[in-house]
Write a protein that holds these residues in place. Structure first.
Motif, PDB file in Angstrom:
ATOM      1  N   LEU A 246      74.453  93.018 116.347  1.00 13.28           N
ATOM      2  CA  LEU A 246      74.565  91.705 115.710  1.00 13.28           C
ATOM      3  C   LEU A 246      73.873  91.641 114.358  1.00 13.28           C
ATOM      4  CD1 LEU A 246      73.851  89.491 118.858  1.00 13.28           C
ATOM      5  CD2 LEU A 246      76.067  89.890 117.781  1.00 13.28           C
ATOM      6  N   ILE A 247      72.861  92.467 114.133  1.00 17.83           N
ATOM      7  CA  ILE A 247      72.060  92.415 112.905  1.00 17.83           C
ATOM      8  C   ILE A 247      72.072  93.788 112.239  1.00 17.83           C
ATOM      9  CG2 ILE A 247      69.774  91.969 111.940  1.00 17.83           C
ATOM     10  CD1 ILE A 247      71.034  89.488 113.044  1.00 17.83           C
ATOM     11  N   GLN A 248      72.343  93.810 110.927  1.00 20.18           N
ATOM     12  CA  GLN A 248      72.293  95.043 110.146  1.00 20.18           C
ATOM     13  C   GLN A 248      71.542  94.771 108.849  1.00 20.18           C
ATOM     14  OE1 GLN A 248      76.258  96.501 109.582  1.00 20.18           O
ATOM     15  NE2 GLN A 248      76.534  97.076 111.738  1.00 20.18           N
ATOM     16  N   VAL A 249      70.575  95.630 108.534  1.00 14.81           N
ATOM     17  CA  VAL A 249      69.753  95.491 107.330  1.00 14.81           C
ATOM     18  C   VAL A 249      70.254  96.472 106.284  1.00 14.81           C
ATOM     19  CG1 VAL A 249      67.423  95.636 106.380  1.00 14.81           C
ATOM     20  CG2 VAL A 249      67.771  94.767 108.703  1.00 14.81           C
ATOM     21  N   ASP A 250      70.583  95.956 105.098  1.00 17.77           N
ATOM     22  CA  ASP A 250      71.079  96.775 103.991  1.00 17.77           C
ATOM     23  C   ASP A 250      70.020  96.783 102.894  1.00 17.77           C
ATOM     24  OD1 ASP A 250      72.417  98.128 102.051  1.00 17.77           O
ATOM     25  OD2 ASP A 250      74.238  96.903 102.111  1.00 17.77           O
ATOM     26  N   CYS A 258      74.656  89.455 109.405  1.00 20.15           N
ATOM     27  CA  CYS A 258      74.536  88.896 110.751  1.00 20.15           C
ATOM     28  C   CYS A 258      75.925  88.535 111.268  1.00 20.15           C
ATOM     29  CB  CYS A 258      73.653  87.648 110.750  1.00 20.15           C
ATOM     30  SG  CYS A 258      72.044  87.872 109.971  1.00 20.15           S
ATOM     31  N   LYS A 259      76.270  89.045 112.425  1.00 18.40           N
ATOM     32  CA  LYS A 259      77.510  88.661 113.080  1.00 18.40           C
ATOM     33  C   LYS A 259      77.314  87.453 113.992  1.00 18.40           C
ATOM     34  CE  LYS A 259      79.286  93.377 112.997  1.00 18.40           C
ATOM     35  NZ  LYS A 259      79.805  94.519 113.789  1.00 18.40           N
ATOM     36  N   TRP A 260      76.092  87.007 114.071  1.00 21.78           N
ATOM     37  CA  TRP A 260      75.736  85.837 114.876  1.00 21.78           C
ATOM     38  C   TRP A 260      74.449  85.280 114.285  1.00 21.78           C
ATOM     39  CZ3 TRP A 260      78.540  82.950 117.718  1.00 21.78           C
ATOM     40  CH2 TRP A 260      77.998  82.087 118.683  1.00 21.78           C
ATOM     41  N   PRO A 261      74.255  83.962 114.215  1.00 23.13           N
ATOM     42  CA  PRO A 261      73.035  83.415 113.601  1.00 23.13           C
ATOM     43  C   PRO A 261      71.765  84.021 114.193  1.00 23.13           C
ATOM     44  CG  PRO A 261      74.601  81.662 114.049  1.00 23.13           C
ATOM     45  CD  PRO A 261      75.172  82.903 114.659  1.00 23.13           C
ATOM     46  N   ILE A 262      70.785  84.246 113.322  1.00 23.32           N
ATOM     47  CA  ILE A 262      69.554  84.908 113.755  1.00 23.32           C
ATOM     48  C   ILE A 262      68.841  84.105 114.838  1.00 23.32           C
ATOM     49  CG2 ILE A 262      67.253  85.612 112.987  1.00 23.32           C
ATOM     50  CD1 ILE A 262      68.418  86.482 110.381  1.00 23.32           C
ATOM     51  N   VAL A 265      70.372  84.976 118.036  1.00 24.18           N
ATOM     52  CA  VAL A 265      69.984  86.325 118.457  1.00 24.18           C
ATOM     53  C   VAL A 265      68.553  86.331 118.991  1.00 24.18           C
ATOM     54  CG1 VAL A 265      69.762  88.730 117.693  1.00 24.18           C
ATOM     55  CG2 VAL A 265      71.557  87.284 116.744  1.00 24.18           C
ATOM     56  N   ARG A 266      67.749  85.387 118.521  1.00 28.24           N
ATOM     57  CA  ARG A 266      66.353  85.330 118.952  1.00 28.24           C
ATOM     58  C   ARG A 266      66.223  85.071 120.453  1.00 28.24           C
ATOM     59  NH1 ARG A 266      62.952  85.317 115.145  1.00 28.24           N
ATOM     60  NH2 ARG A 266      64.372  84.262 113.711  1.00 28.24           N
ATOM     61  N   GLU A 267      67.218  84.430 121.059  1.00 24.90           N
ATOM     62  CA  GLU A 267      67.180  84.214 122.505  1.00 24.90           C
ATOM     63  C   GLU A 267      67.253  85.546 123.252  1.00 24.90           C
ATOM     64  OE1 GLU A 267      66.641  81.362 124.028  1.00 24.90           O
ATOM     65  OE2 GLU A 267      66.408  80.416 122.058  1.00 24.90           O
TER      66      GLU A 267
END
Length: 576
Positions: A246-250, A258-262, A265-267
């Motif tokens: 869901l999260i990729q850092v460039d 983010c493919k989904w709000p952060i 994703v925190r859940e």
């Protein structure tokens, strides 16, 4: 209004609210809970100062979270508190607890043995002898005191040490002398029983087989811990993989895809932190188990050695002096006590694991699996990625102002996670594949997903380290995961004590900074090492200063001072 000045008021109001709502609350846990929750930027206070509205919101958040027993953050708080207050985890503390309990339980039996007067008749002496038999069996827990066969064996061993005349002399001793003699007698007789039980022809069913019990306990404990670790590692890997999808850092474009709000994703991240904390505590239990297992192996080797020594003494002799063999029997009793303590410690480790399992129950795992399924379905619906720059993410994180900013006390599991992702996403866990030092002045190492992440963190070190500290100290989940709870509670305790003494408390943290700030010019901030020519110039300057100095001997002769070694004037300055 300072937050730490209101901790006591919030704590009292929280306890009163829980009692009014009919919720069971432990005062010590409430202190632990409120002080840590106040650090959280989402559920607590984002700044060190807060008004009445923010304090009221903190109390409401604390009560709402406390009622939700399946929340991963609440389970993590309960689990950490349970582990840190489990005194029996330390075998030395366990020994103190058992000795105190033993003294309490044996007081009545000891008093019954020492109550007989000096003029006791044969019937009273026989009653006292029976009580001594029961006391020997109960003191070392070698079997059931009601077992008539074991009582008969104990009586035979006791009579081989204590004759009828010795029993009469025992009554004539003073009370404290009788107690001391009783303890020595008990250790000797117990050693004789243990030695006889080790004989292949002995009746083992009447006496406790401590070695078999320990072997069974070791096997069961090892299997339970290995199964629990294997299961929880699967859940951690599944959660981290979901976060990575869901999260990729460039680092090149300085953006996070983010493919989904952060915040959504925190859940998932909360469950991963709960499982990681559980894994860390399980590894602590495994470490304690291995130490106990090693102590058991040593005691078994010592016991075999002592039994072999006794066999050598008794091999070719019919009459043996007590001073020659009794110390070996006493040492056997000591080893038996040590093995009993190890067995009890294994039982306590199993009990601790069962208590921790309650906070990582099947219901928690089922909720985690459902969350992953829902996230996967919704992720496929979202076609456009959310792009957020590093600057925006750091600005959001740095809006909170933690009281403490030191990473010196973090546990070793901190290096297992990528520090850059942790800082940019405000606490999301991704695995680290390498560790690297970012400052030559410190031995502290950070974990990174790859070398590009490490280079970026080194280049923008000041922004990175500030954001990382803020992300850790403003998240109650990360505080628990990295073992910083005790540091924060200690600081709050010191601050409250200073307040009671009327001293002014500084608003800044009391911990030493982890990294020494580089004082070079802005253009050289990336390079944390000095230029070698700076060292050369400084060396030449110091050598020039040294050259201008005079020698101590030359100065002493010039001023005509006395020689300190022989208390006489130097040559050429003698007087008639």
């Amino acid at each position: 209004m300072s937050v730490r000045n209101d901790f006591s008021r919030i704590f009292v109001q929280f306890v009163e609210e829980c009692q009014a709502s009919g919720l069971e609350i432990d005062q010590n846990f409430a202190y632990f809970y409120v002080h840590l929750l106040a650090r959280d930027a989402r559920l607590g206070l984002r700044h060190e100062t807060g008004d009445n509205c923010k304090l009221l919101q903190l109390k409401q958040n604390a009560i709402q979270l406390y009622k939700n027993k399946t929340d991963p953050t609440m389970c993590n708080l309960h689990m950490t508190y349970c582990f840190r207050n489990f005194r029996e985890f330390n075998i030395n503390h366990l020994k103190e607890i058992y000795e105190e309990s033993f003294q309490t339980k044996m007081q009545a039996l000891i008093a019954g043995i020492l109550q007989y007067p000096e003029t006791s008749n044969d019937k009273q002496l026989d009653e006292m002898l029976y009580k001594i038999q029961v006391f020997i069996i109960a003191s070392y827990n070698i079997g059931d005191p009601k077992n008539h066969v074991l009582l008969k064996q104990t009586r035979q061993s006791l009579k081989s040490v204590l004759s009828h005349g010795d029993l009469q002399n025992f009554v004539l001793k003073k009370r404290y002398h009788r107690l001391e003699y009783l303890q020595r007698l008990t250790a000797t007789v117990c050693g004789i029983l243990i030695y006889n039980n080790c004989d292949p022809n002995g009746e083992r069913e009447n006496m406790r087989d401590i070695l078999t019990d320990i072997q069974m306990a070791k096997t069961n404990t090892r299997e339970a811990l290995e199964a629990a670790l294997e299961d929880i590692e699967h859940y951690i890997a599944t959660g981290i993989e979901a976060i990575g999808n869901l999260i990729q850092v460039d680092t090149k474009e300085k953006k996070v895809r983010c493919k989904w709000p952060i915040e959504k994703v925190r859940e998932i991240n909360k469950y991963v932190i709960l499982f990681s904390s559980y894994e860390k505590l399980l590894k602590n239990i495994v470490e304690a188990f291995e130490k106990t297992e090693y102590l058991v192996s040593l005691d078994q080797k010592k016991m075999d050695c002592i039994i072999e020594k006794i066999n050598e003494i008794l091999k070719y002799r019919t009459a043996i002096e007590s001073q020659l063999v009794f110390p070996h029997f006493k040492y056997l009793s000591h080893l038996w006590t040590s093995l009993l303590l190890s067995l009890s410690h294994l039982a306590e480790l199993n009990r601790l694991k069962e208590q921790l399992d309650e906070y990582v129950s099947e219901e928690i795992k089922e909720n985690f699996r459902k969350l992953l399924k829902i996230t996967e379905v919704r992720r496929k619906v979202v076609k456009k990625e959310l792009l957020t720059t590093f600057g925006e993410l750091m600005e959001r994180t740095n809006k909170a102002h933690p009281v403490m900013t030191s990473l010196q006390k973090v546990t070793l599991n901190f290096q297992n996670y990528c520090a850059l992702s942790l800082a940019l996403t405000n606490g999301l866990l991704t695995p680290a594949l390498l560790t690297k030092k970012l400052c030559e002045d410190s031995k502290f190492r950070f974990g990174f997903a790859n070398i590009e992440y490490a280079k970026y963190a080194e280049r923008y070190f000041e922004d990175f380290i500030h954001t990382l500290k803020t992300a850790i100290y403003t998240s109650v989940d990360l505080i628990l995961l990295f073992g910083l709870a005790d540091v924060i509670l200690q600081k709050d305790f010191v601050d409250e004590r200073k307040k009671r003494r009327g001293k002014q408390v500084s608003a800044s943290g009391t911990q030493t900074e982890m990294v020494v700030v580089n004082d070079l010019t802005p253009s050289n901030r990336i390079n944390v090492a000095w230029n070698k020519w700076d060292f050369h110039r400084e060396t030449i300057h110091l050598a020039y200063i040294r050259k201008l100095q005079t020698h101590a001997q030359q100065t002493a002769l010039s001023f005509g001072t006395m020689n300190a070694q022989n208390e006489s004037l130097p040559f050429g300055h003698r007087t008639n």
